[in-house]
Write a protein that holds these residues in place. Sequence first.
Motif, PDB file in Angstrom:
ATOM      1  N   GLU A 104     136.168 -37.439  77.100  1.00 56.00           N
ATOM      2  CA  GLU A 104     137.589 -37.146  77.255  1.00 56.00           C
ATOM      3  C   GLU A 104     137.821 -35.648  77.480  1.00 56.00           C
ATOM      4  O   GLU A 104     138.615 -35.246  78.334  1.00 56.00           O
ATOM      5  N   GLU A 105     137.102 -34.829  76.728  1.00 57.19           N
ATOM      6  CA  GLU A 105     137.235 -33.378  76.869  1.00 57.19           C
ATOM      7  C   GLU A 105     136.685 -32.927  78.211  1.00 57.19           C
ATOM      8  O   GLU A 105     137.318 -32.150  78.926  1.00 57.19           O
ATOM      9  N   THR A 111     145.876 -28.611  76.943  1.00 55.62           N
ATOM     10  CA  THR A 111     144.485 -29.021  76.753  1.00 55.62           C
ATOM     11  C   THR A 111     143.782 -28.118  75.742  1.00 55.62           C
ATOM     12  O   THR A 111     143.006 -28.600  74.899  1.00 55.62           O
ATOM     13  N   GLN A 142     144.921 -29.311  72.478  1.00 58.96           N
ATOM     14  CA  GLN A 142     144.396 -30.653  72.205  1.00 58.96           C
ATOM     15  C   GLN A 142     142.977 -30.615  71.662  1.00 58.96           C
ATOM     16  O   GLN A 142     142.626 -31.359  70.752  1.00 58.96           O
ATOM     17  N   PHE A 143     142.137 -29.706  72.203  1.00 53.25           N
ATOM     18  CA  PHE A 143     140.736 -29.650  71.804  1.00 53.25           C
ATOM     19  C   PHE A 143     140.442 -28.492  70.849  1.00 53.25           C
ATOM     20  O   PHE A 143     139.281 -28.164  70.617  1.00 53.25           O
ATOM     21  N   TYR A 147     140.706 -25.251  70.978  1.00 55.93           N
ATOM     22  CA  TYR A 147     139.992 -24.073  71.461  1.00 55.93           C
ATOM     23  C   TYR A 147     140.568 -22.827  70.791  1.00 55.93           C
ATOM     24  O   TYR A 147     141.760 -22.798  70.476  1.00 55.93           O
TER      25      TYR A 147
END
Length: 170
Positions: free
Chosen positions: A79-80, A162, A165-166, A168
Motif C-alpha cells: 500500500e505504501e 501520504t 498517512q505513513f 514520515y
Amino acid sequence: MSKRGQEPGQTSEFNEFLLKIGKLNYTWTNTESLLIHFIAGLAKCNKEVAVVIFLTLNTSRARLDLVERLAKLPGIPVEERDAVLSLSQEMSRLSSLRNRYNHCIYAFDPENGSTRTILMRIADRKSDIKMGQANPIDDVALSEIDETLAGLVNLNARFWKTAHQFNYPL
C-alpha cells in the motif's frame, strides 16, 4: 522598439506568461521539497539526514529516482509502495512542461509583438539531429501552464496526505 512602442517582451501577455512561469517554478520547488519527508520515511532516517541526501542529489529526476527505488525495497508494504509510486509518476508527468520552459530561450517578433520559445535541446534521431523546436506563447501555452499549476497544487496536497498517512518525519 516594436510597432506598438514597447520593448520586445514587454507586452502584457508576455508579462502574464512570466508571472505564471515564476508561479510554476515556485510551486514545483515547494512540492519537490516534500521529497525530503519521503526520503526520511522510506530510508528510515531523520529529516536532517534526508535533507543532506536531498541536497546532494542535484536534479529533480535523481531525487524522484531515489524515492521510487526506496519505495521498491523489500519490506515496504504494498500500500505504501503503490501510494509513493503513484505520486512520483504524477510528479514526473508534471515535470515536462516545467522542464520545457526552463530549457528554452525567448524570441520576440518586433513587427507583430508575438513571442515564442525556442527549446535549447538536441533531439537525436536515427540518422540526424533536431534542435530549436519553437512554440508560440499564446492562450494555449498559458492554459497548459494553468493546468500544470493546478495539477501541482493537487499533487502537493496528496504528498502531505501520504506523508501523514505513513508517519514520515515532518
